[in-house]
Design a protein around this motif. Structure first.
Motif, PDB file in Angstrom:
ATOM      1  N   PHE A  73       0.822  -1.211   0.000  1.00 36.79           N
ATOM      2  CA  PHE A  73       0.000   0.000   0.000  1.00 36.79           C
ATOM      3  C   PHE A  73       0.856   1.262   0.000  1.00 36.79           C
ATOM      4  O   PHE A  73       0.479   2.268  -0.594  1.00 36.79           O
ATOM      5  CB  PHE A  73      -0.993   0.002   1.164  1.00 36.79           C
ATOM      6  CG  PHE A  73      -2.080   1.008   0.971  1.00 36.79           C
ATOM      7  CD1 PHE A  73      -3.098   0.776   0.057  1.00 36.79           C
ATOM      8  CD2 PHE A  73      -2.060   2.216   1.658  1.00 36.79           C
ATOM      9  CE1 PHE A  73      -4.090   1.731  -0.167  1.00 36.79           C
ATOM     10  CE2 PHE A  73      -3.043   3.168   1.446  1.00 36.79           C
ATOM     11  CZ  PHE A  73      -4.058   2.927   0.534  1.00 36.79           C
ATOM     12  N   ALA A  74       2.015   1.222   0.635  1.00 36.59           N
ATOM     13  CA  ALA A  74       2.912   2.385   0.629  1.00 36.59           C
ATOM     14  C   ALA A  74       3.311   2.752  -0.800  1.00 36.59           C
ATOM     15  O   ALA A  74       3.443   3.934  -1.126  1.00 36.59           O
ATOM     16  CB  ALA A  74       4.147   2.102   1.474  1.00 36.59           C
ATOM     17  N   LEU A  75       3.471   1.768  -1.660  1.00 36.87           N
ATOM     18  CA  LEU A  75       3.772   2.027  -3.073  1.00 36.87           C
ATOM     19  C   LEU A  75       2.512   2.388  -3.850  1.00 36.87           C
ATOM     20  O   LEU A  75       2.511   3.303  -4.669  1.00 36.87           O
ATOM     21  CB  LEU A  75       4.450   0.813  -3.708  1.00 36.87           C
ATOM     22  CG  LEU A  75       5.830   0.451  -3.157  1.00 36.87           C
ATOM     23  CD1 LEU A  75       6.297  -0.876  -3.735  1.00 36.87           C
ATOM     24  CD2 LEU A  75       6.828   1.555  -3.432  1.00 36.87           C
ATOM     25  N   ALA A  76       1.426   1.675  -3.576  1.00 36.19           N
ATOM     26  CA  ALA A  76       0.173   1.884  -4.308  1.00 36.19           C
ATOM     27  C   ALA A  76      -0.406   3.272  -4.063  1.00 36.19           C
ATOM     28  O   ALA A  76      -0.934   3.897  -4.996  1.00 36.19           O
ATOM     29  CB  ALA A  76      -0.846   0.816  -3.917  1.00 36.19           C
ATOM     30  N   GLU A  77      -0.311   3.776  -2.846  1.00 32.30           N
ATOM     31  CA  GLU A  77      -0.951   5.061  -2.542  1.00 32.30           C
ATOM     32  C   GLU A  77      -0.357   6.204  -3.358  1.00 32.30           C
ATOM     33  O   GLU A  77      -1.019   7.215  -3.580  1.00 32.30           O
ATOM     34  CB  GLU A  77      -0.915   5.352  -1.050  1.00 32.30           C
ATOM     35  CG  GLU A  77       0.429   5.674  -0.477  1.00 32.30           C
ATOM     36  CD  GLU A  77       0.385   5.807   1.042  1.00 32.30           C
ATOM     37  OE1 GLU A  77      -0.554   6.424   1.581  1.00 32.30           O
ATOM     38  OE2 GLU A  77       1.295   5.274   1.686  1.00 32.30           O
ATOM     39  N   LYS A  78       0.838   6.034  -3.868  1.00 37.28           N
ATOM     40  CA  LYS A  78       1.457   7.061  -4.708  1.00 37.28           C
ATOM     41  C   LYS A  78       0.788   7.149  -6.077  1.00 37.28           C
ATOM     42  O   LYS A  78       1.022   8.092  -6.814  1.00 37.28           O
ATOM     43  CB  LYS A  78       2.945   6.765  -4.878  1.00 37.28           C
ATOM     44  CG  LYS A  78       3.707   6.847  -3.580  1.00 37.28           C
ATOM     45  CD  LYS A  78       5.131   6.401  -3.740  1.00 37.28           C
ATOM     46  CE  LYS A  78       5.810   6.382  -2.375  1.00 37.28           C
ATOM     47  NZ  LYS A  78       7.122   5.790  -2.421  1.00 37.28           N
ATOM     48  N   LYS A  79      -0.070   6.161  -6.395  1.00 38.35           N
ATOM     49  CA  LYS A  79      -0.723   6.101  -7.707  1.00 38.35           C
ATOM     50  C   LYS A  79      -2.236   6.279  -7.605  1.00 38.35           C
ATOM     51  O   LYS A  79      -2.961   5.939  -8.525  1.00 38.35           O
ATOM     52  CB  LYS A  79      -0.408   4.752  -8.363  1.00 38.35           C
ATOM     53  CG  LYS A  79       1.086   4.549  -8.565  1.00 38.35           C
ATOM     54  CD  LYS A  79       1.381   3.179  -9.129  1.00 38.35           C
ATOM     55  CE  LYS A  79       2.876   3.016  -9.274  1.00 38.35           C
ATOM     56  NZ  LYS A  79       3.262   2.520 -10.548  1.00 38.35           N
ATOM     57  N   ARG A 105      -5.551   8.366   5.270  1.00 41.90           N
ATOM     58  CA  ARG A 105      -4.334   8.206   4.469  1.00 41.90           C
ATOM     59  C   ARG A 105      -4.660   8.123   2.979  1.00 41.90           C
ATOM     60  O   ARG A 105      -3.992   8.712   2.135  1.00 41.90           O
ATOM     61  CB  ARG A 105      -3.628   6.936   4.942  1.00 41.90           C
ATOM     62  CG  ARG A 105      -2.373   6.588   4.240  1.00 41.90           C
ATOM     63  CD  ARG A 105      -1.788   5.342   4.877  1.00 41.90           C
ATOM     64  NE  ARG A 105      -0.685   4.822   4.107  1.00 41.90           N
ATOM     65  CZ  ARG A 105      -0.044   3.713   4.388  1.00 41.90           C
ATOM     66  NH1 ARG A 105      -0.369   3.008   5.458  1.00 41.90           N
ATOM     67  NH2 ARG A 105       0.946   3.299   3.620  1.00 41.90           N
ATOM     68  N   THR A 106      -5.726   7.404   2.659  1.00 41.16           N
ATOM     69  CA  THR A 106      -6.144   7.238   1.266  1.00 41.16           C
ATOM     70  C   THR A 106      -6.653   8.552   0.694  1.00 41.16           C
ATOM     71  O   THR A 106      -6.360   8.905  -0.445  1.00 41.16           O
ATOM     72  CB  THR A 106      -7.210   6.122   1.174  1.00 41.16           C
ATOM     73  OG1 THR A 106      -6.656   4.920   1.746  1.00 41.16           O
ATOM     74  CG2 THR A 106      -7.609   5.848  -0.254  1.00 41.16           C
TER      75      THR A 106
END
Length: 145
Positions: A73-79, A105-106
Motif C-alpha cells: 500500500f505504501a507504493l500503491a498510494e502514490k498512484k 491516508r487514502t
C-alpha cells in the motif's frame, strides 16, 4: 468503469470472504472485477485498472498487516490521485481505528474514496456479506461500471 481490482490480505479468511462478496456485487452491477491476494498484485499493474477495492484486517495495535500489505500500500498510494477506491476489512478488537486512519491516508493520497470503509467484527455474517455485495454494486454503479 472498465476494470476494477480487488486487492486484499487475509490471515484467517474473513477478509477474503468479504472480497469475494464484493466481487459478486460488482459483477451483479455489470462491472468487471478481478480478485487478487496482495502477493499476486504489483503496484506497477495499477495503470491497467480504473478503480480499486483494498482489503486488510486490523493487525496488532490496529494497523495494516505489516509484512505484505503495508509495503504494497505504501507504493500503491502514490498512484491513487483521482482514482476511485473503496476500503474494507475485519477486526477482532479495538473498534475500527485502523480503518479511520487508513481512510484518511487514502484521502490524503488524493483518491476518490468511496465511503469511509466497510468493517466487520470477526467473521462476516450473512448480513455482513450482503453489505459487502451492496458495496461492490454501489461502487460499480457510482463509477459508471
Amino acid at each position: 468503469m472498465g476494470k476494477t481490482a480487488i486487492v486484499y490480505w487475509s490471515g484467517t479468511g474473513n477478509t477474503e470472504e468479504m472480497a469475494k462478496a464484493i466481487q459478486a456485487g460488482t459483477r451483479e452491477a455489470g462491472a468487471e472485477a478481478q480478485l487478487f491476494e496482495v502477493e499476486q498484485f504489483s503496484p506497477e499493474e495499477m495503470g491497467s485498472y480504473d478503480g480499486f477495492f483494498f482489503g486488510c484486517p486490523a493487525m496488532g495495535d490496529e494497523v495494516l498487516e505489516e509484512s505484505s500489505f503495508e509495503p504494497f500500500f505504501a507504493l500503491a498510494e502514490k498512484k491513487l490521485a483521482g482514482v476511485p477506491v473503496a476500503l474494507f476489512g475485519s477486526y477482532g478488537w479495538g473498534g475500527g481505528a485502523w480503518m479511520e486512519a487508513w481512510a484518511e491516508r487514502t484521502r490524503e493520497a488524493g483518491a476518490k474514496l468511496f465511503s469511509d470503509g466497510l468493517i466487520v467484527e470477526n467473521g462476516p455474517t450473512d448480513e455482513d456479506l450482503k453489505a459487502c455485495e451492496a458495496l461492490g454494486k454501489s461502487f460499480a454503479e457510482a463509477c459508471g461500471k
